[in-house]
Design a protein around this motif. Structure first.
Motif, PDB file in Angstrom:
ATOM      1  N   GLU A 164      42.254 -42.974   7.493  1.00  0.00           N
ATOM      2  CA  GLU A 164      42.464 -41.990   8.537  1.00  0.00           C
ATOM      3  C   GLU A 164      41.486 -42.370   9.844  1.00  0.00           C
ATOM      4  O   GLU A 164      42.150 -42.539  10.878  1.00  0.00           O
ATOM      5  CB  GLU A 164      42.270 -40.461   8.115  1.00  0.00           C
ATOM      6  CG  GLU A 164      43.143 -39.992   7.229  1.00  0.00           C
ATOM      7  CD  GLU A 164      43.032 -38.721   6.704  1.00  0.00           C
ATOM      8  OE1 GLU A 164      42.241 -38.155   7.066  1.00  0.00           O
ATOM      9  OE2 GLU A 164      43.869 -38.162   5.856  1.00  0.00           O
ATOM     10  N   GLN A 165      40.395 -42.251   9.623  1.00  0.00           N
ATOM     11  CA  GLN A 165      39.492 -42.764  10.650  1.00  0.00           C
ATOM     12  C   GLN A 165      39.602 -44.183  11.392  1.00  0.00           C
ATOM     13  O   GLN A 165      39.669 -44.328  12.565  1.00  0.00           O
ATOM     14  CB  GLN A 165      37.917 -42.908  10.521  1.00  0.00           C
ATOM     15  CG  GLN A 165      36.816 -43.188  11.304  1.00  0.00           C
ATOM     16  CD  GLN A 165      35.350 -43.268  10.812  1.00  0.00           C
ATOM     17  OE1 GLN A 165      35.180 -43.572   9.571  1.00  0.00           O
ATOM     18  NE2 GLN A 165      34.492 -42.751  11.444  1.00  0.00           N
ATOM     19  N   THR A 166      39.955 -45.059  10.551  1.00  0.00           N
ATOM     20  CA  THR A 166      40.493 -46.259  10.964  1.00  0.00           C
ATOM     21  C   THR A 166      41.598 -46.388  11.861  1.00  0.00           C
ATOM     22  O   THR A 166      41.827 -46.772  12.845  1.00  0.00           O
ATOM     23  CB  THR A 166      40.539 -47.439   9.794  1.00  0.00           C
ATOM     24  OG1 THR A 166      39.519 -47.739   9.301  1.00  0.00           O
ATOM     25  CG2 THR A 166      41.007 -48.846  10.291  1.00  0.00           C
ATOM     26  N   LEU A 167      42.636 -45.478  11.460  1.00  0.00           N
ATOM     27  CA  LEU A 167      43.770 -45.255  12.164  1.00  0.00           C
ATOM     28  C   LEU A 167      43.554 -44.620  13.398  1.00  0.00           C
ATOM     29  O   LEU A 167      44.119 -45.135  14.628  1.00  0.00           O
ATOM     30  CB  LEU A 167      44.961 -44.723  11.418  1.00  0.00           C
ATOM     31  CG  LEU A 167      45.551 -45.230  10.223  1.00  0.00           C
ATOM     32  CD1 LEU A 167      46.425 -44.352   9.435  1.00  0.00           C
ATOM     33  CD2 LEU A 167      46.275 -46.603  10.701  1.00  0.00           C
ATOM     34  N   ARG A 168      42.598 -43.729  13.560  1.00  0.00           N
ATOM     35  CA  ARG A 168      42.341 -43.043  14.808  1.00  0.00           C
ATOM     36  C   ARG A 168      41.819 -43.994  15.756  1.00  0.00           C
ATOM     37  O   ARG A 168      41.989 -43.926  16.965  1.00  0.00           O
ATOM     38  CB  ARG A 168      41.745 -41.805  14.610  1.00  0.00           C
ATOM     39  CG  ARG A 168      42.175 -40.636  13.977  1.00  0.00           C
ATOM     40  CD  ARG A 168      41.268 -39.372  13.979  1.00  0.00           C
ATOM     41  NE  ARG A 168      40.038 -39.697  13.263  1.00  0.00           N
ATOM     42  CZ  ARG A 168      39.951 -39.138  12.095  1.00  0.00           C
ATOM     43  NH1 ARG A 168      41.157 -38.927  11.238  1.00  0.00           N
ATOM     44  NH2 ARG A 168      38.749 -39.541  11.499  1.00  0.00           N
ATOM     45  N   GLN A 169      40.892 -44.898  15.130  1.00  0.00           N
ATOM     46  CA  GLN A 169      40.119 -45.743  16.045  1.00  0.00           C
ATOM     47  C   GLN A 169      41.019 -46.870  16.765  1.00  0.00           C
ATOM     48  O   GLN A 169      40.861 -47.285  17.958  1.00  0.00           O
ATOM     49  CB  GLN A 169      38.970 -46.451  15.281  1.00  0.00           C
ATOM     50  CG  GLN A 169      37.768 -45.590  14.884  1.00  0.00           C
ATOM     51  CD  GLN A 169      36.987 -46.352  13.859  1.00  0.00           C
ATOM     52  OE1 GLN A 169      37.318 -47.332  13.355  1.00  0.00           O
ATOM     53  NE2 GLN A 169      35.812 -45.669  13.812  1.00  0.00           N
ATOM     54  N   GLN A 170      42.111 -47.425  15.882  1.00  0.00           N
ATOM     55  CA  GLN A 170      42.970 -48.512  16.294  1.00  0.00           C
ATOM     56  C   GLN A 170      43.963 -47.791  17.401  1.00  0.00           C
ATOM     57  O   GLN A 170      44.135 -48.450  18.409  1.00  0.00           O
ATOM     58  CB  GLN A 170      43.434 -49.165  15.283  1.00  0.00           C
ATOM     59  CG  GLN A 170      42.707 -49.756  14.226  1.00  0.00           C
ATOM     60  CD  GLN A 170      41.651 -50.498  14.663  1.00  0.00           C
ATOM     61  OE1 GLN A 170      41.919 -51.445  15.598  1.00  0.00           O
ATOM     62  NE2 GLN A 170      40.475 -50.454  14.251  1.00  0.00           N
ATOM     63  N   ARG A 171      44.173 -46.649  17.161  1.00  0.00           N
ATOM     64  CA  ARG A 171      45.076 -46.019  18.044  1.00  0.00           C
ATOM     65  C   ARG A 171      44.339 -45.823  19.524  1.00  0.00           C
ATOM     66  O   ARG A 171      45.132 -46.106  20.589  1.00  0.00           O
ATOM     67  CB  ARG A 171      45.840 -44.836  17.761  1.00  0.00           C
ATOM     68  CG  ARG A 171      46.683 -44.097  18.615  1.00  0.00           C
ATOM     69  CD  ARG A 171      47.275 -42.824  18.066  1.00  0.00           C
ATOM     70  NE  ARG A 171      48.187 -42.016  19.037  1.00  0.00           N
ATOM     71  CZ  ARG A 171      49.268 -41.248  18.612  1.00  0.00           C
ATOM     72  NH1 ARG A 171      49.633 -41.205  17.406  1.00  0.00           N
ATOM     73  NH2 ARG A 171      50.048 -40.967  19.429  1.00  0.00           N
ATOM     74  N   LYS A 172      43.385 -45.516  19.468  1.00  0.00           N
ATOM     75  CA  LYS A 172      42.574 -45.439  20.674  1.00  0.00           C
ATOM     76  C   LYS A 172      42.286 -46.673  21.366  1.00  0.00           C
ATOM     77  O   LYS A 172      42.542 -46.693  22.527  1.00  0.00           O
ATOM     78  CB  LYS A 172      40.986 -44.710  20.345  1.00  0.00           C
ATOM     79  CG  LYS A 172      40.110 -44.435  21.493  1.00  0.00           C
ATOM     80  CD  LYS A 172      39.068 -43.967  20.998  1.00  0.00           C
ATOM     81  CE  LYS A 172      38.072 -43.389  22.413  1.00  0.00           C
ATOM     82  NZ  LYS A 172      36.521 -42.806  22.168  1.00  0.00           N
ATOM     83  N   ARG A 173      42.128 -47.695  20.576  1.00  0.00           N
ATOM     84  CA  ARG A 173      41.898 -48.991  21.286  1.00  0.00           C
ATOM     85  C   ARG A 173      43.400 -49.399  21.848  1.00  0.00           C
ATOM     86  O   ARG A 173      43.183 -49.982  23.190  1.00  0.00           O
ATOM     87  CB  ARG A 173      41.671 -50.137  20.328  1.00  0.00           C
ATOM     88  CG  ARG A 173      40.210 -49.956  19.635  1.00  0.00           C
ATOM     89  CD  ARG A 173      40.236 -51.064  18.684  1.00  0.00           C
ATOM     90  NE  ARG A 173      40.160 -52.472  19.023  1.00  0.00           N
ATOM     91  CZ  ARG A 173      40.273 -53.581  18.799  1.00  0.00           C
ATOM     92  NH1 ARG A 173      40.861 -53.441  17.117  1.00  0.00           N
ATOM     93  NH2 ARG A 173      40.551 -54.659  19.055  1.00  0.00           N
ATOM     94  N   LEU A 174      44.541 -49.103  21.449  1.00  0.00           N
ATOM     95  CA  LEU A 174      45.574 -49.482  22.098  1.00  0.00           C
ATOM     96  C   LEU A 174      45.989 -48.692  23.266  1.00  0.00           C
ATOM     97  O   LEU A 174      46.506 -49.107  24.107  1.00  0.00           O
ATOM     98  CB  LEU A 174      46.791 -49.280  20.826  1.00  0.00           C
ATOM     99  CG  LEU A 174      46.852 -50.219  19.806  1.00  0.00           C
ATOM    100  CD1 LEU A 174      47.896 -49.847  18.641  1.00  0.00           C
ATOM    101  CD2 LEU A 174      47.219 -51.817  20.323  1.00  0.00           C
ATOM    102  N   GLU A 175      45.765 -47.179  23.161  1.00  0.00           N
ATOM    103  CA  GLU A 175      45.868 -46.505  24.365  1.00  0.00           C
ATOM    104  C   GLU A 175      44.918 -46.920  25.379  1.00  0.00           C
ATOM    105  O   GLU A 175      45.383 -46.714  26.572  1.00  0.00           O
ATOM    106  CB  GLU A 175      45.642 -45.044  23.791  1.00  0.00           C
ATOM    107  CG  GLU A 175      46.757 -44.497  22.811  1.00  0.00           C
ATOM    108  CD  GLU A 175      46.345 -43.197  22.263  1.00  0.00           C
ATOM    109  OE1 GLU A 175      47.390 -42.586  22.084  1.00  0.00           O
ATOM    110  OE2 GLU A 175      45.154 -42.628  22.397  1.00  0.00           O
ATOM    111  N   GLN A 176      43.803 -47.099  25.202  1.00  0.00           N
ATOM    112  CA  GLN A 176      42.798 -47.513  26.006  1.00  0.00           C
ATOM    113  C   GLN A 176      43.446 -48.815  26.908  1.00  0.00           C
ATOM    114  O   GLN A 176      43.133 -49.079  28.204  1.00  0.00           O
ATOM    115  CB  GLN A 176      41.269 -47.833  25.505  1.00  0.00           C
ATOM    116  CG  GLN A 176      40.764 -46.254  25.216  1.00  0.00           C
ATOM    117  CD  GLN A 176      39.447 -46.596  24.601  1.00  0.00           C
ATOM    118  OE1 GLN A 176      38.982 -47.737  23.943  1.00  0.00           O
ATOM    119  NE2 GLN A 176      38.622 -45.802  24.735  1.00  0.00           N
ATOM    120  N   ALA A 177      43.976 -49.730  26.145  1.00  0.00           N
ATOM    121  CA  ALA A 177      44.505 -51.039  26.829  1.00  0.00           C
ATOM    122  C   ALA A 177      45.898 -50.732  27.255  1.00  0.00           C
ATOM    123  O   ALA A 177      46.372 -51.682  28.232  1.00  0.00           O
ATOM    124  CB  ALA A 177      44.699 -51.864  25.513  1.00  0.00           C
TER     125      ALA A 177
END
Length: 309
Positions: A164-177
């Motif tokens: 769950e934490q990994t999915l949140r982190q990766q989503r944040k990376r995509l949104e920031q990009a």
């Protein structure tokens, strides 16, 4: 506090604790499983079960199709010391018996051999992939139940929290990009003209949903969560990015480069072809994490006009 009072409190506490050797029972698709002690010698007859045991920190004594696991699943890593017990479709009962397991984990696909497996060792049956099932929910159930059976429920809960934490982190990376707006088509090439494209009812949809990405393929797939289609059908997903999951067919890049149809596709012309490492689409919970990281990295790094790196 008197000694008698202390003794009474201690007795009550001990009464609440589990007694060593007390049998526990779990219901599963093949009936019930009753064990008095946590099993130590476990055999897994499919890769989802193999992966789940490894996530719990348990090295199975035997698995089905060991070589294929290294090619298609890869993580969690399977030690070389684990014995191979045949194929996932037709495991060797003799090889299984020789390993003297105290638990066998399988699915209903092995139903014809269920009685024979039970004669060898207690057997736990769960099918992650079946009609109308939600694969990630079923995989989660398998992880939690095997965590209970092996007295590693804390480990199971940690694995789920980590995903769950990994999915949140990766989503944040995509949104920031700023690259979550365009749909993605997830495919495995069967040959240079046919692909498996992953549908909304498959395991990989969990990763897409949590990453905030839209699946370019909206048609329902089979109960494994994919559709086998000709390359021409990929053209229906025009405003999308094509993500190609390894392993690749030998010589695929050259074949596609010489294909007028492939070079015509908008994602090819827009350099929106992305190649990512293998993630097993028919596994347990872990491929969702593996895919999420690989997909996020690839989208941020940028695409190309073919499956070359």
């Amino acid at each position: 506090m008197s000694i008698n009072t202390k003794a009474m409190m201690l007795g009550a506490l001990l009464f609440l604790l589990p007694i060593a050797g007390t049998a526990q029972t779990w219901h599963h698709e093949g009936g019930t499983l009753t064990l008095e002690e946590p099993p130590e010698r476990i055999i897994a007859l499919n890769w989802a079960a193999t992966e789940t045991l490894l996530l719990l920190g348990i090295t199975p004594v035997g698995v089905a199709d060991k070589a294929g696991y290294h090619t298609w699943v890869q993580e969690p890593e399977l030690p070389d010391s684990v014995a191979n017990v045949g194929t996932r479709v037709a495991p060797s009962l003799e090889a299984i018996a020789e390993l003297k397991p105290d638990l066998i984990v399988t699915s209903t696909e092995m139903a014809p051999a269920a009685e024979l497996l039970e004669r060898i060792a207690p057997t736990y049956v769960i099918s992650v992939y079946k009609k109308d099932a939600r694969p990630f929910d079923r995989a989660r159930e398998m992880l939690i139940t095997l965590g209970e059976i092996t007295h590693r429920i804390d480990r199971a809960e940690w694995v789920l929290a980590d995903i769950e934490q990994t999915l949140r982190q990766q989503r944040k990376r995509l949104e920031q990009a700023g690259i979550t707006d365009k749909p993605v088509a997830l495919v495995n090439f069967m040959d240079d003209r046919h692909v498996r494209i992953y549908a909304p009812n498959g395991l990989f949809q969990t990763a897409l949903d949590n990453l905030g990405l839209t699946n370019a393929w909206s048609d329902p797939g089979n109960y494994w969560g994919f559709s086998a289609i000709g390359l021409e059908s990929v053209a229906d997903a025009r405003n999308s990015r094509i993500v190609v999951i390894e392993p690749l067919v030998p010589g695929l890049a050259d074949s596609l480069a010489n294909s007028p149809f492939w070079t015509y596709l908008p994602p090819v012309q827009n350099d929106e072809i992305y190649r990512i490492p293998a993630a097993w689409p028919f596994g347990g919970v872990y491929p969702v994490k593996r895919l999420a990281i690989a997909l996020t990295n690839a989208l941020i790094e940028g695409g190309s006009d073919n499956v070359r790196r």
